[in-house]
Design a protein around this motif. Sequence first.
Motif, PDB file in Angstrom:
ATOM      1  N   MET A  24       0.840  -1.193   0.000  1.00  0.00           N
ATOM      2  CA  MET A  24       0.000   0.000   0.000  1.00  0.00           C
ATOM      3  C   MET A  24       0.877   1.245   0.000  1.00  0.00           C
ATOM      4  N   SER A  25       0.337   2.315  -0.568  1.00  0.00           N
ATOM      5  CA  SER A  25       1.057   3.581  -0.572  1.00  0.00           C
ATOM      6  C   SER A  25       0.060   4.721  -0.391  1.00  0.00           C
ATOM      7  N   PHE A  26       0.417   5.670   0.459  1.00  0.00           N
ATOM      8  CA  PHE A  26      -0.438   6.821   0.718  1.00  0.00           C
ATOM      9  C   PHE A  26       0.355   8.090   0.445  1.00  0.00           C
ATOM     10  N   ASP A  27      -0.190   8.940  -0.423  1.00  0.00           N
ATOM     11  CA  ASP A  27       0.462  10.208  -0.733  1.00  0.00           C
ATOM     12  C   ASP A  27       0.112  11.279   0.281  1.00  0.00           C
ATOM     13  N   THR A  28      -0.992  11.067   0.985  1.00  0.00           N
ATOM     14  CA  THR A  28      -1.440  12.011   2.007  1.00  0.00           C
ATOM     15  C   THR A  28      -2.392  11.280   2.935  1.00  0.00           C
ATOM     16  N   ALA A  29      -2.733  11.881   4.045  1.00  0.00           N
ATOM     17  CA  ALA A  29      -3.667  11.262   4.985  1.00  0.00           C
ATOM     18  C   ALA A  29      -5.059  11.175   4.359  1.00  0.00           C
ATOM     19  N   PRO A  30      -5.734  10.036   4.458  1.00  0.00           N
ATOM     20  CA  PRO A  30      -7.094   9.930   3.914  1.00  0.00           C
ATOM     21  C   PRO A  30      -8.016  10.973   4.532  1.00  0.00           C
ATOM     22  N   GLY A  31      -8.908  11.474   3.715  1.00  0.00           N
ATOM     23  CA  GLY A  31      -9.834  12.486   4.217  1.00  0.00           C
ATOM     24  C   GLY A  31     -11.022  11.917   4.949  1.00  0.00           C
ATOM     25  N   SER A  32     -11.290  10.617   4.732  1.00  0.00           N
ATOM     26  CA  SER A  32     -12.440   9.986   5.378  1.00  0.00           C
ATOM     27  C   SER A  32     -12.202   8.488   5.469  1.00  0.00           C
ATOM     28  N   ALA A  33     -13.025   7.830   6.273  1.00  0.00           N
ATOM     29  CA  ALA A  33     -12.897   6.382   6.442  1.00  0.00           C
ATOM     30  C   ALA A  33     -14.251   5.761   6.708  1.00  0.00           C
ATOM     31  N   VAL A  34     -14.403   4.529   6.260  1.00  0.00           N
ATOM     32  CA  VAL A  34     -15.527   3.672   6.626  1.00  0.00           C
ATOM     33  C   VAL A  34     -14.930   2.458   7.325  1.00  0.00           C
ATOM     34  N   THR A  35     -15.576   1.986   8.361  1.00  0.00           N
ATOM     35  CA  THR A  35     -15.064   0.833   9.093  1.00  0.00           C
ATOM     36  C   THR A  35     -15.983  -0.373   8.913  1.00  0.00           C
ATOM     37  N   ILE A  36     -15.363  -1.532   8.752  1.00  0.00           N
ATOM     38  CA  ILE A  36     -16.077  -2.805   8.712  1.00  0.00           C
ATOM     39  C   ILE A  36     -15.503  -3.635   9.849  1.00  0.00           C
ATOM     40  N   GLY A  37     -16.104  -3.507  11.012  1.00  0.00           N
ATOM     41  CA  GLY A  37     -15.604  -4.197  12.203  1.00  0.00           C
ATOM     42  C   GLY A  37     -15.430  -3.233  13.364  1.00  0.00           C
ATOM     43  N   GLN A  38     -15.941  -3.632  14.508  1.00  0.00           N
ATOM     44  CA  GLN A  38     -15.915  -2.779  15.692  1.00  0.00           C
ATOM     45  C   GLN A  38     -14.500  -2.439  16.134  1.00  0.00           C
ATOM     46  N   SER A  39     -13.567  -3.369  15.968  1.00  0.00           N
ATOM     47  CA  SER A  39     -12.193  -3.109  16.387  1.00  0.00           C
ATOM     48  C   SER A  39     -11.608  -1.922  15.634  1.00  0.00           C
ATOM     49  N   ALA A  40     -11.775  -1.928  14.308  1.00  0.00           N
ATOM     50  CA  ALA A  40     -11.263  -0.817  13.499  1.00  0.00           C
ATOM     51  C   ALA A  40     -11.927   0.488  13.894  1.00  0.00           C
ATOM     52  N   THR A  41     -13.227   0.437  14.164  1.00  0.00           N
ATOM     53  CA  THR A  41     -13.963   1.639  14.565  1.00  0.00           C
ATOM     54  C   THR A  41     -13.397   2.221  15.855  1.00  0.00           C
ATOM     55  N   GLU A  42     -13.235   1.374  16.864  1.00  0.00           N
ATOM     56  CA  GLU A  42     -12.811   1.886  18.170  1.00  0.00           C
ATOM     57  C   GLU A  42     -11.358   2.347  18.161  1.00  0.00           C
ATOM     58  N   ILE A  43     -10.527   1.750  17.324  1.00  0.00           N
ATOM     59  CA  ILE A  43      -9.157   2.239  17.235  1.00  0.00           C
ATOM     60  C   ILE A  43      -9.127   3.626  16.602  1.00  0.00           C
ATOM     61  N   LEU A  44      -9.892   3.821  15.530  1.00  0.00           N
ATOM     62  CA  LEU A  44      -9.928   5.153  14.919  1.00  0.00           C
ATOM     63  C   LEU A  44     -10.483   6.184  15.894  1.00  0.00           C
ATOM     64  N   TYR A  45     -11.523   5.818  16.635  1.00  0.00           N
ATOM     65  CA  TYR A  45     -12.046   6.734  17.653  1.00  0.00           C
ATOM     66  C   TYR A  45     -10.971   7.044  18.695  1.00  0.00           C
ATOM     67  N   SER A  46     -10.253   6.017  19.133  1.00  0.00           N
ATOM     68  CA  SER A  46      -9.232   6.191  20.165  1.00  0.00           C
ATOM     69  C   SER A  46      -8.079   7.062  19.687  1.00  0.00           C
ATOM     70  N   LEU A  47      -7.879   7.121  18.393  1.00  0.00           N
ATOM     71  CA  LEU A  47      -6.827   7.960  17.827  1.00  0.00           C
ATOM     72  C   LEU A  47      -7.311   9.385  17.556  1.00  0.00           C
ATOM     73  N   GLY A  48      -8.538   9.675  17.959  1.00  0.00           N
ATOM     74  CA  GLY A  48      -9.085  11.013  17.749  1.00  0.00           C
ATOM     75  C   GLY A  48      -9.563  11.251  16.332  1.00  0.00           C
ATOM     76  N   LEU A  49      -9.842  10.165  15.589  1.00  0.00           N
ATOM     77  CA  LEU A  49     -10.183  10.280  14.179  1.00  0.00           C
ATOM     78  C   LEU A  49     -11.679  10.130  13.901  1.00  0.00           C
ATOM     79  N   ALA A  50     -12.508  10.180  14.926  1.00  0.00           N
ATOM     80  CA  ALA A  50     -13.949  10.045  14.719  1.00  0.00           C
ATOM     81  C   ALA A  50     -14.490  11.037  13.686  1.00  0.00           C
TER      82      ALA A  50
END
Length: 336
Positions: A36-62
């Motif tokens: 994978m390669s990222f040229d910049t931080a993604p502007g948005s996200a969709v989560t499939i799975g509670q674990s991914a959701t709560e980690i993004l929330y915990s990182l202040g990315l809600a």
Amino acid sequence: MKQTLITATLLASAALPLHAQETTYPLNLTNCGVEMSFDTAPGSAVTIGQSATEILYSLGLAPKVSGTSVWFNPVLPEFAEVNEGIERMADNDPSFESVVAKKPGLVAVQYEWHVGESGIVGTREMFRDVGVPTYIMPADCDTKDNSTGGDGTRVGAFDTASVYKGIRELAAIFDVQSAGEGLVAELEASERDAIARAEGLDLPGDLTAVFWFSSADLEIDPYVAGRLGAPGYMMSNLGIENIIESDEEWPTVGWESIARADPDIIVIAYMDRRRFPADDVEKKLAFLRTDPVTSQMTAVQERRIVQMDAHAMSATMRSIYGLGTLSQALSEMSFE
């Protein structure tokens, strides 16, 4: 806990060198075998799975999360308010079309069986073809073979290092590395506390346990934890032997076999999900206490039944909280 998380994050941020607080793009990484390669931080996200959701929330990315799906239990209490304002696309499996319609900059996934070679939501190639990158939590592919079908088979013991890897990589992708280090520091401290509590107890040296997640029907063999998944991590760190020797993540094993092994402790999952009757923790308890076989087990008669968040039994951030739950339960039990 919310204040603890914020404090830990701020302390970690202050302690990090400046170069560790910003991501240098392009960022290249390998995720579950995919480059994978990222040229910049993604502007948005969709989560499939509670674990991914709560980690993004915990990182202040809600604020960047536009949709969530696949829920076992209520969101962590500190995120209840923010979660209310984010669309829950599905309690269980979302459709490929509904995820793509959000035009996310990233889809963060808990289980490879949702998004993978045979993903029931879609394959990674399907998402790639419409310009949507996917990130699978390493805890579901590191030391695990998901080509065996179902919940997969562990080829090595789950270790929380894979959870921390996922946290750090998501933090790097979204350029919030200091928040990632703060979250890891908090979780590592929780691990140490739980293990130290158990080590301070005068526990028997031959304790055994079984973890019961659910059953497709109460009258048939239950889904119990194999020896290498998240429950195995908890047991090995607290000096408990798993009576189940399978490397499958959640093999089915007959109650007669479990009763013959007669574990000292039974850990049962509680969840909001209701795919099967045994998803209901009260039905689990009623079965254990009234079935002619299970009611005679030592753990049932001695009331050594521990209720645990179902999400903690999967290889997730919550597994560390599950370690604490089991450690605390041990401190309240008698084995005389």
